[in-house]
Design an enzyme around this catalytic site. Sequence first.
Site, PDB file in Angstrom:
ATOM      1  N   GLN A 191      49.023  51.182  34.753  1.00 36.48           N
ATOM      2  CA  GLN A 191      48.866  50.605  33.405  1.00 36.48           C
ATOM      3  C   GLN A 191      48.614  51.709  32.375  1.00 36.48           C
ATOM      4  O   GLN A 191      49.141  51.652  31.259  1.00 36.48           O
ATOM      5  CB  GLN A 191      47.749  49.555  33.398  1.00 36.48           C
ATOM      6  N   HIS A 218      28.594  50.417  33.618  1.00 41.27           N
ATOM      7  CA  HIS A 218      28.481  48.955  33.602  1.00 41.27           C
ATOM      8  C   HIS A 218      28.273  48.508  35.049  1.00 41.27           C
ATOM      9  O   HIS A 218      29.209  48.118  35.749  1.00 41.27           O
ATOM     10  CB  HIS A 218      29.740  48.308  33.018  1.00 41.27           C
ATOM     11  N   GLY A 252      37.978  44.912  33.212  1.00 36.52           N
ATOM     12  CA  GLY A 252      38.035  44.734  34.665  1.00 36.52           C
ATOM     13  C   GLY A 252      37.203  45.784  35.385  1.00 36.52           C
ATOM     14  O   GLY A 252      37.260  46.968  35.064  1.00 36.52           O
ATOM     15  N   ASN A 253      36.450  45.338  36.367  1.00 35.65           N
ATOM     16  CA  ASN A 253      35.529  46.234  37.079  1.00 35.65           C
ATOM     17  C   ASN A 253      36.170  46.979  38.244  1.00 35.65           C
ATOM     18  O   ASN A 253      37.101  46.464  38.830  1.00 35.65           O
ATOM     19  CB  ASN A 253      34.347  45.406  37.611  1.00 35.65           C
ATOM     20  N   GLY A 265      43.400  34.504  34.254  1.00 35.65           N
ATOM     21  CA  GLY A 265      42.056  34.451  34.839  1.00 35.65           C
ATOM     22  C   GLY A 265      41.076  33.744  33.927  1.00 35.65           C
ATOM     23  O   GLY A 265      41.415  33.276  32.839  1.00 35.65           O
ATOM     24  N   GLY A 293      45.529  40.119  33.161  1.00 38.13           N
ATOM     25  CA  GLY A 293      44.701  39.102  33.816  1.00 38.13           C
ATOM     26  C   GLY A 293      44.637  37.848  32.978  1.00 38.13           C
ATOM     27  O   GLY A 293      43.639  37.126  32.966  1.00 38.13           O
ATOM     28  N   ALA A 294      45.730  37.568  32.282  1.00 42.50           N
ATOM     29  CA  ALA A 294      45.753  36.514  31.257  1.00 42.50           C
ATOM     30  C   ALA A 294      45.517  35.120  31.832  1.00 42.50           C
ATOM     31  O   ALA A 294      45.067  34.233  31.121  1.00 42.50           O
ATOM     32  CB  ALA A 294      47.090  36.552  30.517  1.00 42.50           C
ATOM     33  N   ASP A 325      26.617  43.743  28.107  1.00 43.52           N
ATOM     34  CA  ASP A 325      25.263  44.194  28.448  1.00 43.52           C
ATOM     35  C   ASP A 325      24.436  44.379  27.168  1.00 43.52           C
ATOM     36  O   ASP A 325      23.269  44.000  27.113  1.00 43.52           O
ATOM     37  CB  ASP A 325      25.337  45.517  29.228  1.00 43.52           C
TER      38      ASP A 325
HETATM   39  P1  NAX Z   1      39.654  36.238  37.471  1.00 48.81           P
HETATM   40  O1  NAX Z   1      39.760  36.540  38.921  1.00 48.81           O
HETATM   41  O2  NAX Z   1      39.391  34.849  37.006  1.00 48.81           O
HETATM   42  O3  NAX Z   1      40.978  36.732  36.736  1.00 48.81           O
HETATM   43  C1  NAX Z   1      41.546  37.980  36.962  1.00 48.81           C
HETATM   44  C2  NAX Z   1      43.024  37.838  36.715  1.00 48.81           C
HETATM   45  O4  NAX Z   1      43.577  39.157  36.774  1.00 48.81           O
HETATM   46  C3  NAX Z   1      43.752  36.989  37.762  1.00 48.81           C
HETATM   47  O5  NAX Z   1      44.488  35.976  37.109  1.00 48.81           O
HETATM   48  C4  NAX Z   1      44.647  38.000  38.464  1.00 48.81           C
HETATM   49  O6  NAX Z   1      45.897  37.432  38.864  1.00 48.81           O
HETATM   50  C5  NAX Z   1      44.844  39.034  37.368  1.00 48.81           C
HETATM   51  N1  NAX Z   1      45.294  40.348  37.851  1.00 48.81           N
HETATM   52  C6  NAX Z   1      44.957  40.985  38.996  1.00 48.81           C
HETATM   53  N2  NAX Z   1      45.620  42.140  39.097  1.00 48.81           N
HETATM   54  C7  NAX Z   1      46.389  42.251  37.988  1.00 48.81           C
HETATM   55  C8  NAX Z   1      47.313  43.213  37.525  1.00 48.81           C
HETATM   56  N3  NAX Z   1      47.598  44.294  38.267  1.00 48.81           N
HETATM   57  N4  NAX Z   1      47.916  42.998  36.341  1.00 48.81           N
HETATM   58  C9  NAX Z   1      47.671  41.895  35.627  1.00 48.81           C
HETATM   59  N5  NAX Z   1      46.814  40.934  36.019  1.00 48.81           N
HETATM   60  C10 NAX Z   1      46.185  41.107  37.179  1.00 48.81           C
HETATM   61  O7  NAX Z   1      38.543  37.254  36.931  1.00 48.81           O
HETATM   62  P2  NAX Z   1      37.724  37.190  35.552  1.00 48.81           P
HETATM   63  O8  NAX Z   1      36.511  36.397  35.763  1.00 48.81           O
HETATM   64  O9  NAX Z   1      38.647  36.836  34.456  1.00 48.81           O
HETATM   65  O10 NAX Z   1      37.240  38.712  35.438  1.00 48.81           O
HETATM   66  C11 NAX Z   1      38.155  39.759  35.204  1.00 48.81           C
HETATM   67  C12 NAX Z   1      37.474  41.106  35.389  1.00 48.81           C
HETATM   68  O11 NAX Z   1      36.414  41.280  34.457  1.00 48.81           O
HETATM   69  C13 NAX Z   1      36.840  41.289  36.758  1.00 48.81           C
HETATM   70  O12 NAX Z   1      37.154  42.591  37.230  1.00 48.81           O
HETATM   71  C14 NAX Z   1      35.357  41.202  36.462  1.00 48.81           C
HETATM   72  O13 NAX Z   1      34.586  41.905  37.411  1.00 48.81           O
HETATM   73  C15 NAX Z   1      35.294  41.843  35.106  1.00 48.81           C
HETATM   74  N6  NAX Z   1      34.102  41.602  34.309  1.00 48.81           N
HETATM   75  C16 NAX Z   1      33.658  42.616  33.517  1.00 48.81           C
HETATM   76  C17 NAX Z   1      32.590  42.497  32.663  1.00 48.81           C
HETATM   77  C18 NAX Z   1      32.140  43.613  31.799  1.00 48.81           C
HETATM   78  O14 NAX Z   1      31.106  43.432  31.140  1.00 48.81           O
HETATM   79  N7  NAX Z   1      32.794  44.765  31.740  1.00 48.81           N
HETATM   80  C19 NAX Z   1      31.821  41.229  32.627  1.00 48.81           C
HETATM   81  C20 NAX Z   1      32.579  40.048  33.131  1.00 48.81           C
HETATM   82  C21 NAX Z   1      33.435  40.326  34.336  1.00 48.81           C
HETATM   83  O15 NAX Z   1      32.610  40.298  35.481  1.00 48.81           O
END
Ligand code: NAX
Length: 328
Positions: free
Chosen positions: A112, A187, A130-131, A14, A11-12, A159
Site C-alpha cells: 500500500q 498505540h 490498522g494495528n 469492516g 478495510g471499507a 487514546d
Molecule cells: P474489521 O475486521 O471489522 O475490518 C477490517 C477490514 O479490513 C475487513 O473488512 C477486511 O476485509 C479489511 N482488510 C483486511 N486486509 C485488507 C487489505 N489488505 N486491504 C484492504 N482491506 C483489508 O476491523 P475494524 O474493527 O474495522 O478495525 C480495523 C483496524 O483498526 C484493526 O487493525 C484494529 O486493530 C485497528 N484499530 C486501531 C485503533 C487505533 O486507535 N489506532 C483503534 C480501533 C481499532 O482497534
Amino acid sequence: AASPVHVTVTGAAGQIGYALLFRIASGQLLGPDTPVRLHLLEVPQAVKAAEGVALELDDCAFPLLAGIDIHDDATEAFAGTNVALLVGARPRTAGMERGDLLSANGGIFGPQGAAINAGAAQDVRVLVVGNPANTNAFIAAAAAPDVPKDRFTAMTRLDHNRAVGQLAARTGAPVTDIARVTIWGNHSATQYPDLLHATVGGRPALEVVGDDAWVRDTFIPTVAKRGAQIIEARGASSAASAANAAIDHVRTWVDGTPAGDWTSAGVVSDGSYGVPEGLVSSFPVTSDGGAWQIVQGLELDGFSRGRIDASVEELVDEREAVRALGLA
Ligand code: NAX
C-alpha cells in the site's frame, strides 16, 4: 463548485469503515464546502460487502458525495488520492506470534505504501489506523521513498480523546476546558498518557486533580487499556470512537490546532525527546493546516521519561523485527 477531494479508505467493509464512511461523505472530514470522492479498498472476498456499504451511501443522497469507486487493487485505489485512511489490517488471531503479525501486516502496508508512492496526489496525507498502527505506518513510509515522511501518520487520537474524556469525568470540567493532554509512544498498552503539561480551565491538571496516585494507578491504565474494556463490554472492538478519532485527526491536520493547545499523533520522529529518528511515535503535535510539528521544549520528570522510554523501546523492537523480516 470546488473539485472533489479524493479520499481512499481501506478495510471499507469492516466495522470502523462502516462508522467512518458516512461521516466522511456527510462532510465531517473535510468540512461543509468540500465535495469528496470515495475510493474503497477491500480484499476480494469483502468487495461485495463494500458494494453494500456503497449502496447505503447512495441512499443517503449526501450533497457532498461526488462518487464512489470500489477496488481490490491498491494501485488503483490510491491513484490520485489526497487523503488515505489505512484502516484494513490483519488482526492478531489465537496462536499468532508477533513476528507472524508483523509479517502479515508488512504484506499489506508495504504494497500500500508502494501504491501511494506510485500514484497518490502530490499533497497526499496518510493516516494508519490498522494495528500495529505505528509500525504499519513505518512500513508504509519505508515503501514510499518519494513521499515526504511527514505525510505518514499513525492514529493515537483515540487514546488522546479517551484521556481527555477521563480527565473531564474526574474533574467535572467540560471537555472544552481541557488542553495540552499528550499521548507518547506506541498505540499499545505501553503508551504513556501524560497530564504533566495538561490544563483544566487554564490551571495545571495535576493541581486540579490533586492526587498523583489517581493519575498513576487509575488514569494511565484506564486510558492504556480502554480498548480491552470496550471489547469486554461490547463484545467487539472500538469502532465508532475509532472512526471519530480518525475524523478528528484529519480535521485537525487540515484545519490546524487551536492557539495554545496541541493534540497527539503518531508521526515520524526527528529525534525529538530522544525518540530515535525515523520511528513512528506519538508526540504532542500542532498543525498549522499543512504539516504536523512536534511541540518542542517540554520538561519531563523522571516518571515521564521512564514511561516514554519503555514505549519507545517497544517501537524499536518492532522496527528491528520488521527489518529482520526484510519488510523495511
Ligand atoms: P474489521 O475486521 O471489522 O475490518 C477490517 C477490514 O479490513 C475487513 O473488512 C477486511 O476485509 C479489511 N482488510 C483486511 N486486509 C485488507 C487489505 N489488505 N486491504 C484492504 N482491506 C483489508 O476491523 P475494524 O474493527 O474495522 O478495525 C480495523 C483496524 O483498526 C484493526 O487493525 C484494529 O486493530 C485497528 N484499530 C486501531 C485503533 C487505533 O486507535 N489506532 C483503534 C480501533 C481499532 O482497534
